[in-house]
Motif scaffolding. Structure first.
Motif, PDB file in Angstrom:
ATOM      1  N   ARG A 177      -8.963   2.726  -4.289  1.00 34.22           N
ATOM      2  CA  ARG A 177     -10.187   2.274  -4.964  1.00 34.22           C
ATOM      3  C   ARG A 177     -11.386   3.179  -4.712  1.00 34.22           C
ATOM      4  O   ARG A 177     -12.464   2.928  -5.230  1.00 34.22           O
TER       5      ARG A 177
ATOM      6  N   PRO B 121      -8.933  -7.071   4.474  1.00 36.93           N
ATOM      7  CA  PRO B 121     -10.210  -7.651   4.022  1.00 36.93           C
ATOM      8  C   PRO B 121     -10.461  -7.357   2.546  1.00 36.93           C
ATOM      9  O   PRO B 121     -10.293  -6.219   2.102  1.00 36.93           O
ATOM     10  N   MET B 122     -10.841  -8.383   1.810  1.00 36.21           N
ATOM     11  CA  MET B 122     -11.176  -8.191   0.397  1.00 36.21           C
ATOM     12  C   MET B 122     -12.456  -8.945   0.066  1.00 36.21           C
ATOM     13  O   MET B 122     -12.575 -10.139   0.364  1.00 36.21           O
TER      14      MET B 122
ATOM     15  N   MET C  50      -1.895  -5.842   3.775  1.00 37.57           N
ATOM     16  CA  MET C  50      -1.822  -5.762   2.310  1.00 37.57           C
ATOM     17  C   MET C  50      -3.024  -6.476   1.731  1.00 37.57           C
ATOM     18  O   MET C  50      -3.487  -7.470   2.303  1.00 37.57           O
TER      19      MET C  50
ATOM     20  N   GLY D  36      -0.747   0.092  -1.072  1.00 35.60           N
ATOM     21  CA  GLY D  36       0.462   0.266  -1.881  1.00 35.60           C
ATOM     22  C   GLY D  36       1.708  -0.426  -1.364  1.00 35.60           C
ATOM     23  O   GLY D  36       2.794  -0.223  -1.904  1.00 35.60           O
TER      24      GLY D  36
ATOM     25  N   GLN E 119     -14.503  -7.833   9.097  1.00 37.95           N
ATOM     26  CA  GLN E 119     -14.639  -6.472   8.551  1.00 37.95           C
ATOM     27  C   GLN E 119     -16.105  -6.204   8.256  1.00 37.95           C
ATOM     28  O   GLN E 119     -16.755  -6.953   7.539  1.00 37.95           O
TER      29      GLN E 119
ATOM     30  N   ILE F 250      -9.604  -6.916  -9.339  1.00 40.85           N
ATOM     31  CA  ILE F 250      -8.624  -6.942  -8.252  1.00 40.85           C
ATOM     32  C   ILE F 250      -7.632  -5.776  -8.392  1.00 40.85           C
ATOM     33  O   ILE F 250      -7.347  -5.056  -7.441  1.00 40.85           O
TER      34      ILE F 250
ATOM     35  N   MET G 275     -18.224  -8.774   2.424  1.00 43.81           N
ATOM     36  CA  MET G 275     -18.536  -9.221   1.054  1.00 43.81           C
ATOM     37  C   MET G 275     -17.778 -10.495   0.671  1.00 43.81           C
ATOM     38  O   MET G 275     -17.522 -10.735  -0.508  1.00 43.81           O
TER      39      MET G 275
ATOM     40  N   LYS H 221     -11.440   1.457   9.875  1.00 39.19           N
ATOM     41  CA  LYS H 221     -10.614   1.369   8.659  1.00 39.19           C
ATOM     42  C   LYS H 221     -11.056   2.374   7.603  1.00 39.19           C
ATOM     43  O   LYS H 221     -12.255   2.572   7.375  1.00 39.19           O
TER      44      LYS H 221
ATOM     45  N   ARG I 158       4.217  -3.257  -1.167  1.00 44.65           N
ATOM     46  CA  ARG I 158       4.522  -4.327  -2.117  1.00 44.65           C
ATOM     47  C   ARG I 158       5.818  -5.068  -1.823  1.00 44.65           C
ATOM     48  O   ARG I 158       6.194  -5.957  -2.581  1.00 44.65           O
TER      49      ARG I 158
HETATM   50  C1  LIG Z   1     -10.355  -6.876  -4.683  1.00 42.97           C
HETATM   51  C2  LIG Z   1     -10.444  -6.010  -3.465  1.00 42.97           C
HETATM   52  C3  LIG Z   1     -11.571  -6.065  -2.670  1.00 42.97           C
HETATM   53  C4  LIG Z   1     -11.646  -5.279  -1.518  1.00 42.97           C
HETATM   54  N1  LIG Z   1     -12.745  -5.394  -0.713  1.00 42.97           N
HETATM   55  C5  LIG Z   1     -12.759  -4.753   0.482  1.00 42.97           C
HETATM   56  C6  LIG Z   1     -13.814  -4.975   1.403  1.00 42.97           C
HETATM   57  O1  LIG Z   1     -14.742  -5.732   1.132  1.00 42.97           O
HETATM   58  N2  LIG Z   1     -13.773  -4.306   2.582  1.00 42.97           N
HETATM   59  C7  LIG Z   1     -12.749  -3.457   2.913  1.00 42.97           C
HETATM   60  O2  LIG Z   1     -12.735  -2.879   3.996  1.00 42.97           O
HETATM   61  N3  LIG Z   1     -11.730  -3.231   2.045  1.00 42.97           N
HETATM   62  C8  LIG Z   1     -11.702  -3.869   0.855  1.00 42.97           C
HETATM   63  N4  LIG Z   1     -10.653  -3.686   0.010  1.00 42.97           N
HETATM   64  C9  LIG Z   1      -9.536  -2.802   0.401  1.00 42.97           C
HETATM   65  C10 LIG Z   1      -8.461  -3.586   1.149  1.00 42.97           C
HETATM   66  O3  LIG Z   1      -8.905  -3.978   2.420  1.00 42.97           O
HETATM   67  C11 LIG Z   1      -7.195  -2.753   1.348  1.00 42.97           C
HETATM   68  O4  LIG Z   1      -7.532  -1.541   1.983  1.00 42.97           O
HETATM   69  C12 LIG Z   1      -6.454  -2.460   0.053  1.00 42.97           C
HETATM   70  O5  LIG Z   1      -6.429  -3.577  -0.787  1.00 42.97           O
HETATM   71  C13 LIG Z   1      -5.031  -2.043   0.387  1.00 42.97           C
HETATM   72  O6  LIG Z   1      -4.320  -1.696  -0.734  1.00 42.97           O
HETATM   73  P1  LIG Z   1      -3.327  -2.706  -1.517  1.00 42.97           P
HETATM   74  O7  LIG Z   1      -4.219  -3.588  -2.335  1.00 42.97           O
HETATM   75  O8  LIG Z   1      -2.520  -1.769  -2.336  1.00 42.97           O
HETATM   76  O9  LIG Z   1      -2.534  -3.477  -0.484  1.00 42.97           O
HETATM   77  C14 LIG Z   1     -10.568  -4.423  -1.166  1.00 42.97           C
HETATM   78  C15 LIG Z   1      -9.438  -4.381  -1.980  1.00 42.97           C
HETATM   79  C16 LIG Z   1      -9.370  -5.164  -3.121  1.00 42.97           C
HETATM   80  C17 LIG Z   1      -8.122  -5.106  -3.959  1.00 42.97           C
END
Ligand SMILES: Cc1cc2nc3c(=O)[nH]c(=O)nc-3n(C[C@H](O)[C@H](O)[C@H](O)COP(=O)(O)O)c2cc1C
Length: 372
Positions: free
Chosen positions: A272, A79-80, A322, A302, A129, A27, A110, A245, A304
């Protein structure tokens, strides 16, 4: 006992204690040397807001109209993938919070819940997403399912042509679906609360891709085959809002707008993907200038605290998302942690609005920034 979470960082620290290292690092981690993940946060620190006096700021509201709907707050859940790793049932917690606070929830391709389940749980607050992973034909089945279950907003993520190497994941042997060897077993044994809950609920799987993408999904598998022609195809196929995105190039954004995108989502994926990319907030004003005053723009990466949300709106965003803050919150204290973090962000926004003399979201523009 109250959750003792007063900042997003409090949630992060608590989550770090409660989660297996491998899960926390998945994460919290980022690409390369993780310089951008830090820069995303520090870039907001140099932006200053202008305090104002003697303005009646009673009756402040955070409702925000965006993409044809009124939202309860100016921010939503990015989306995560594999959210349920943060704690079993995290997808349901997010859907519940999205409904309770009337905020958008991005359901990742995912995710560990299906497209249909999430639409049912979060109603129109659920946005889907979309990644093309595996064949285009099977990926388009996800779009059909999203349309059939009533989604009105599609987030098409374009910044993962290749899943960037993330050093922490490599060190921890993190794989999706999870592979549990001796090292991971020890990590899990040291965090029994998470491990027992996860065993009882079942180790999170990829609810959509496993069933739909050729039955052989690998997280690392190529997503690089999509191009501008595919965007045209997707645009003609998907009849509702299409938000793109992971856009950091103004030139790309202008072309996407011309291709019929309904909004641009400025993001570096929370640092990431490309460690040397610019922070989203640095790119945002350029996007606003190039795309025009009325064109929908979302930002993440970013953010927070509430003051950073105001800064993002002042820099030209219409809406803020976020990611990690909500996963930390769930890892720290489940549903209660999530609600605590959403409320503390809203409280921080409200307190800052009082200081800068605004009572509604639409009054936040560059005039609330301190200019030397
Ligand atoms: C654990 C994790 C999984 C993520 N998975 C995806 C995903 O499946 N699809 C996607 O478009 N973005 C994904 N993201 C990116 C987030 O949508 C988002 O752009 C990012 O977390 C924003 O930054 P922040 O964590 O600093 O708020 C993921 C981010 C995290 C931390």
């Amino acid at each position: 006992m109250p959750s003792q979470i007063f900042t997003v960082e409090d949630a992060r620290v608590k989550a770090k204690r409660r989660l297996p290292k491998m899960v926390f690092d998945y994460i919290d981690g980022a690409a390369g040397r993780e310089l951008l993940a830090s820069e995303n946060i520090s870039a907001f620190e140099s932006i200053k807001l202008q305090p104002r006096a003697l303005i009646n700021v009673e009756g402040r509201t955070q409702t925000k109209s965006f993409l044809g709907k009124d939202w309860g707050l100016p921010f939503g859940i990015a989306p995560m993938g594999m959210c349920n790793l943060a704690w079993p049932g995290a997808d349901e917690m997010l859907a519940k919070a999205a409904t309770e606070y009337n905020i958008p929830l991005g359901l990742s391709t995912m995710a560990s819940s299906t497209i249909e389940q999430t639409r049912e749980r979060a109603g129109e607050n659920a946005w889907f997403q979309f990644y093309v992973s595996g064949s285009k034909e099977s990926a388009m089945k996800l779009i059909d399912r999203a349309a059939a279950s009533g989604y009105k907003n599609l987030i098409f993520t374009v910044d993962v042509p290749h899943v960037a190497p993330r050093v922490r994941d490599m060190r921890n042997g993190f794989k999706a679906p999870l592979k549990i060897g001796p090292k991971q077993f020890v990590d899990f044994a040291l965090h029994p609360q998470w491990s027992i809950s996860s065993l009882l609920r079942g180790i999170p799987s990829l609810a959509n891709v496993e069933t739909e993408v050729d039955g052989q999904f690998k997280r690392e598998s190529g997503r690089g085959g999509i191009d501008w022609d595919f965007l045209d195809y997707l645009r003609s196929y998907w009849p509702h809002n299409l938000i793109i995105k992971g856009v950091l190039s103004v030139e790309d954004a202008v072309r996407m707008k011309q291709a019929g995108a309904d909004g641009i989502y400025v993001s570096n994926h929370g640092g990431r993907q490309l460690d040397s990319a610019p922070s989203s907030i640095a790119v945002l004003p350029l996007m606003r200038t190039a795309l025009g005053t009325d064109y929908p723009i979302i930002i993440d990466s970013g953010i927070r605290d509430g003051e950073s949300i105001i800064k993002a709106l002042a820099y030209g965003a219409d809406f803020v998302m976020m990611g990690r803050p909500f996963s930390y919150a769930i890892g720290a204290d489940g549903q209660r942690g999530l609600e605590t973090v959403i409320e503390l962000l809203a409280d921080q926004i409200s307190a800052a609005m009082a200081q800068i003399g605004v009572t509604e979201m639409n009054s936040i523009d560059e005039n609330v920034l301190f200019q030397k």
